[in-house]
Design an enzyme around this catalytic site. Sequence first.
Site, PDB file in Angstrom:
ATOM      1  N   GLY A  22      39.494  30.168  24.966  1.00  0.00           N
ATOM      2  CA  GLY A  22      39.936  29.031  25.426  1.00  0.00           C
ATOM      3  C   GLY A  22      38.876  27.786  25.423  1.00  0.00           C
ATOM      4  O   GLY A  22      38.543  27.180  26.460  1.00  0.00           O
ATOM      5  N   HIS A  23      37.970  27.766  24.403  1.00  0.00           N
ATOM      6  CA  HIS A  23      36.806  26.860  24.180  1.00  0.00           C
ATOM      7  C   HIS A  23      37.252  25.539  24.337  1.00  0.00           C
ATOM      8  O   HIS A  23      36.276  24.710  24.611  1.00  0.00           O
ATOM      9  CB  HIS A  23      36.199  27.508  22.947  1.00  0.00           C
ATOM     10  CG  HIS A  23      36.872  26.801  21.786  1.00  0.00           C
ATOM     11  ND1 HIS A  23      37.953  27.247  21.090  1.00  0.00           N
ATOM     12  CD2 HIS A  23      36.529  25.589  21.039  1.00  0.00           C
ATOM     13  CE1 HIS A  23      38.191  26.714  20.079  1.00  0.00           C
ATOM     14  NE2 HIS A  23      37.484  25.576  19.889  1.00  0.00           N
ATOM     15  N   ARG A  24      38.426  24.988  24.307  1.00  0.00           N
ATOM     16  CA  ARG A  24      38.614  23.714  24.033  1.00  0.00           C
ATOM     17  C   ARG A  24      39.031  23.244  25.657  1.00  0.00           C
ATOM     18  O   ARG A  24      39.027  22.042  25.770  1.00  0.00           O
ATOM     19  CB  ARG A  24      39.901  23.266  23.294  1.00  0.00           C
ATOM     20  CG  ARG A  24      39.454  23.286  21.626  1.00  0.00           C
ATOM     21  CD  ARG A  24      40.318  22.896  20.904  1.00  0.00           C
ATOM     22  NE  ARG A  24      39.953  22.745  19.478  1.00  0.00           N
ATOM     23  CZ  ARG A  24      40.951  22.392  18.710  1.00  0.00           C
ATOM     24  NH1 ARG A  24      42.015  22.184  18.598  1.00  0.00           N
ATOM     25  NH2 ARG A  24      40.413  22.264  17.258  1.00  0.00           N
ATOM     26  N   GLY A  25      39.391  24.088  26.457  1.00  0.00           N
ATOM     27  CA  GLY A  25      39.771  23.922  27.887  1.00  0.00           C
ATOM     28  C   GLY A  25      38.483  23.298  28.780  1.00  0.00           C
ATOM     29  O   GLY A  25      37.371  23.210  28.340  1.00  0.00           O
ATOM     30  N   ALA A  27      36.953  24.935  31.466  1.00  0.00           N
ATOM     31  CA  ALA A  27      35.915  25.807  31.617  1.00  0.00           C
ATOM     32  C   ALA A  27      35.401  26.328  30.354  1.00  0.00           C
ATOM     33  O   ALA A  27      34.013  26.358  30.278  1.00  0.00           O
ATOM     34  CB  ALA A  27      36.477  27.190  32.329  1.00  0.00           C
ATOM     35  N   GLY A  28      36.111  26.649  29.277  1.00  0.00           N
ATOM     36  CA  GLY A  28      35.674  27.091  28.119  1.00  0.00           C
ATOM     37  C   GLY A  28      34.756  26.254  27.333  1.00  0.00           C
ATOM     38  O   GLY A  28      33.827  26.716  26.909  1.00  0.00           O
ATOM     39  N   GLY A 118      39.299  33.836  37.129  1.00  0.00           N
ATOM     40  CA  GLY A 118      40.483  33.767  37.843  1.00  0.00           C
ATOM     41  C   GLY A 118      40.621  32.485  38.523  1.00  0.00           C
ATOM     42  O   GLY A 118      40.310  31.249  37.960  1.00  0.00           O
ATOM     43  N   SER A 119      40.992  32.364  39.428  1.00  0.00           N
ATOM     44  CA  SER A 119      41.320  31.151  40.394  1.00  0.00           C
ATOM     45  C   SER A 119      41.181  31.330  41.802  1.00  0.00           C
ATOM     46  O   SER A 119      41.599  32.416  42.416  1.00  0.00           O
ATOM     47  CB  SER A 119      42.499  30.371  40.053  1.00  0.00           C
ATOM     48  OG  SER A 119      42.785  29.438  40.837  1.00  0.00           O
ATOM     49  N   SER A 120      40.858  30.334  42.697  1.00  0.00           N
ATOM     50  CA  SER A 120      40.825  30.598  44.080  1.00  0.00           C
ATOM     51  C   SER A 120      42.159  30.756  44.723  1.00  0.00           C
ATOM     52  O   SER A 120      42.390  30.769  45.857  1.00  0.00           O
ATOM     53  CB  SER A 120      39.904  29.421  44.830  1.00  0.00           C
ATOM     54  OG  SER A 120      40.634  28.207  44.488  1.00  0.00           O
ATOM     55  N   CYS A 121      43.206  30.273  43.883  1.00  0.00           N
ATOM     56  CA  CYS A 121      44.389  30.416  44.417  1.00  0.00           C
ATOM     57  C   CYS A 121      45.054  31.912  44.718  1.00  0.00           C
ATOM     58  O   CYS A 121      46.154  32.022  45.129  1.00  0.00           O
ATOM     59  CB  CYS A 121      45.546  29.506  43.554  1.00  0.00           C
ATOM     60  SG  CYS A 121      45.812  30.610  42.025  1.00  0.00           S
ATOM     61  N   TYR A 148      51.254  32.036  39.240  1.00  0.00           N
ATOM     62  CA  TYR A 148      50.174  31.725  38.624  1.00  0.00           C
ATOM     63  C   TYR A 148      48.950  32.455  39.213  1.00  0.00           C
ATOM     64  O   TYR A 148      48.157  33.503  38.562  1.00  0.00           O
ATOM     65  CB  TYR A 148      49.578  30.301  38.647  1.00  0.00           C
ATOM     66  CG  TYR A 148      48.141  30.139  38.061  1.00  0.00           C
ATOM     67  CD1 TYR A 148      47.991  30.120  36.776  1.00  0.00           C
ATOM     68  CD2 TYR A 148      47.140  29.717  38.532  1.00  0.00           C
ATOM     69  CE1 TYR A 148      46.871  29.817  36.024  1.00  0.00           C
ATOM     70  CE2 TYR A 148      45.889  29.655  38.430  1.00  0.00           C
ATOM     71  CZ  TYR A 148      45.586  29.620  36.949  1.00  0.00           C
ATOM     72  OH  TYR A 148      44.407  29.290  36.366  1.00  0.00           O
ATOM     73  N   LYS A 152      46.576  35.877  37.715  1.00  0.00           N
ATOM     74  CA  LYS A 152      45.375  35.957  37.845  1.00  0.00           C
ATOM     75  C   LYS A 152      44.970  37.251  38.865  1.00  0.00           C
ATOM     76  O   LYS A 152      43.970  37.748  38.335  1.00  0.00           O
ATOM     77  CB  LYS A 152      44.757  34.588  38.518  1.00  0.00           C
ATOM     78  CG  LYS A 152      44.715  33.341  37.655  1.00  0.00           C
ATOM     79  CD  LYS A 152      44.182  33.604  36.349  1.00  0.00           C
ATOM     80  CE  LYS A 152      43.819  32.407  35.767  1.00  0.00           C
ATOM     81  NZ  LYS A 152      43.083  32.486  34.430  1.00  0.00           N
ATOM     82  N   HIS A 191      45.356  18.819  37.797  1.00  0.00           N
ATOM     83  CA  HIS A 191      44.933  18.993  38.997  1.00  0.00           C
ATOM     84  C   HIS A 191      44.895  17.727  39.967  1.00  0.00           C
ATOM     85  O   HIS A 191      44.791  16.600  39.396  1.00  0.00           O
ATOM     86  CB  HIS A 191      43.943  19.989  39.342  1.00  0.00           C
ATOM     87  CG  HIS A 191      44.385  21.499  38.768  1.00  0.00           C
ATOM     88  ND1 HIS A 191      44.322  21.826  37.410  1.00  0.00           N
ATOM     89  CD2 HIS A 191      45.007  22.542  39.334  1.00  0.00           C
ATOM     90  CE1 HIS A 191      44.530  22.972  37.143  1.00  0.00           C
ATOM     91  NE2 HIS A 191      44.954  23.542  38.391  1.00  0.00           N
ATOM     92  N   ARG A 221      39.513  20.512  50.427  1.00  0.00           N
ATOM     93  CA  ARG A 221      39.300  21.058  49.117  1.00  0.00           C
ATOM     94  C   ARG A 221      37.909  21.326  48.895  1.00  0.00           C
ATOM     95  O   ARG A 221      37.088  20.523  49.089  1.00  0.00           O
ATOM     96  CB  ARG A 221      39.912  20.199  48.135  1.00  0.00           C
ATOM     97  CG  ARG A 221      41.756  20.690  48.176  1.00  0.00           C
ATOM     98  CD  ARG A 221      41.907  22.036  47.829  1.00  0.00           C
ATOM     99  NE  ARG A 221      43.454  22.086  47.934  1.00  0.00           N
ATOM    100  CZ  ARG A 221      44.161  22.451  49.064  1.00  0.00           C
ATOM    101  NH1 ARG A 221      43.688  22.608  49.970  1.00  0.00           N
ATOM    102  NH2 ARG A 221      45.498  22.660  49.103  1.00  0.00           N
TER     103      ARG A 221
END
Length: 325
Positions: A22-25, A27-28, A118-121, A148, A152, A191, A221
């Site tokens: 996922g290097h284009r996203g 985080a990645g 992961g995600s805080s969700c 989602y 995760k 988001h 948030r």
Amino acid sequence: MSDDLAFVPSRLDRHAPFYVAGHRGLAGSAVVRRLASEGFDRIVTRSSSELDLTERQDVFRFFREQRPRYVVLAAAKVGGILANSTYPVDFLSVNLRIQANVMDAAAETGVERLVFLGSSCIYPKLAAQPLREDSLLTGHLEPTNDAYAIAKIAGILHAQSVRRQYGLPWISVMPTNLYGPNDNFSPLGSHVLPALIRRYDEAAASGSAVVTNWGSGNPRREFMHVDDLASSIVHLMEHYDGASHVNVGTGRDLTIREVAEMIAELVGYRGETRWDTSQPDGTPQKLLDISLLRSTGWTPGIGLRGGLARTIAWYRRTDAELRVA
């Protein structure tokens, strides 16, 4: 191998193959920037057109050929409240397949250290604040992104299971709300923070008298610049080995209304802001307890105002088609 026996975290080999999925996203790409800045010289990446992570045979073939020593699994299908509410099957199915394929292939080829993002969700909608790692699975999820979140949670358990069954020192990190370069600014997929940046920047440019935002503006948030996340990931790979996932955040939150006012000021918008309370707010508050992260010796370094200013500058420099794709 149990967690208290063999493995001691140590400095990563800067010359070993390091795969960033996922290097284009958002985080990645930050992880790739961080690795390059720290002297890693065998960073392995593949675009989705080069390697479809939902295709199991292709993923296994890739791992057998490349033999990465380290992996950061940042690839995922992501989106905001609207996208998650509209396409829950996609968010569940795609993410489960990506995670299973990458982690199964990594286990087969003996990847030494893997970080799952992961995600805080993942935490219950009404869990006590700030959210502690042990709040996981103690209540009902927020229904607007439960599919989602379940994917995760499955990824966390997958990494923990690899630790138990194969003795590999894999870990999971749960970032708070991220922002920064390469974020998704599209009307459907973004988001809250990139959506606000786009909305206020367009309103400032057009001279619009009113900006209308979803919800009441009252939910609280926590936001972290993605470059801080990347820094924490490398740090944790070198300093943490434990079965528990690790919350990664700033330890501070604001209301959406306060964030919107900050963005409006930074982009130069002087019109009126209205709030459409017929639209959902989502979880009332999401603030992470980062005590475990701090105990490893890491703290965030980018303040929200400065990080937003940098992100807005990046957004304005970026081609219009790319930044809202």
